[in-house]
Write an enzyme that holds these catalytic residues in place. Sequence first.
Site, PDB file in Angstrom:
ATOM      1  N   LYS A  83       0.849  -1.200   0.000  1.00 14.68           N
ATOM      2  CA  LYS A  83       0.000   0.000   0.000  1.00 14.68           C
ATOM      3  C   LYS A  83       0.884   1.249   0.000  1.00 14.68           C
ATOM      4  CE  LYS A  83      -4.335   1.077   2.350  1.00 14.68           C
ATOM      5  NZ  LYS A  83      -5.046   0.921   3.622  1.00 14.68           N
ATOM      6  N   LEU A  84       0.570   2.156  -0.905  1.00 14.71           N
ATOM      7  CA  LEU A  84       1.379   3.367  -1.080  1.00 14.71           C
ATOM      8  C   LEU A  84       0.473   4.588  -1.072  1.00 14.71           C
ATOM      9  CD1 LEU A  84       3.158   1.954  -4.243  1.00 14.71           C
ATOM     10  CD2 LEU A  84       4.332   2.325  -2.058  1.00 14.71           C
TER      11      LEU A  84
END
Length: 216
Positions: A83-84
């Site tokens: 997740k970014l």
Amino acid sequence: MRIFLDTANLDEIRKGAAYGIVDGVTTNPSLIAKEGVPIEEQVKRICEIVDGDISAEVVAIEAKAMISEGLKLAKIHKNIVVKLPLIRDGIIACSALSKEGIRTNVTLCFSPAQALLAAKAGAYLISPFVGRLDDIGDVGMDLITSICKIYKNYSFKTQVLAASLRSPLHVVQAAEAGAHVGTLPYKVLDMLFNHPLTDKGLEQFLKDHAKAFEAK
Ligand code: E4P
């Protein structure tokens, strides 16, 4: 629509998984911090409970560091989705990790324009936050509708993960809008079961059955 649990709490994840309808789990740094266990350890435990996409978020905010953190997270388990945050460096990291075949979930999305960038960068999932937009007086669900339309127009493979869902109505509206996934806190998942007519109907069925067949 796939259903993910939006929590890092193992008891909630076990309870949700027992229904056999949970397709994955999303975590974020706040949810991990609440459990007080390092992310590597906690997501590993989550992967042992749910056989589906498990999002683990980086805390670095510079592309190079995000990429190396993402690579480390991806090594924990085959089901990890990195997740970014949707910042400039997050998009650079998303492009790089996607090219390496690592699945990403681009989070903190609050506009269709941002979602377009994530799809162009090869994101596996985009996480638009419905509830947080509602909190500031916007109609959060409009964002889901708009992104679904744009992605469909261009046949982007990125899946829309409706996030920050706070009620059963949010879940239904996200499904109507065509979101591929909805991520729900355990409390919201639990609320989806409830209907007073189900309870009333069951009570009556059991009463009638007992009256006819049980010894007086
Ligand atoms: C999802 O990935 C997010 O972490 C989450 O849905 C945010 O929800 P909140 O706005 O209720 O904190």
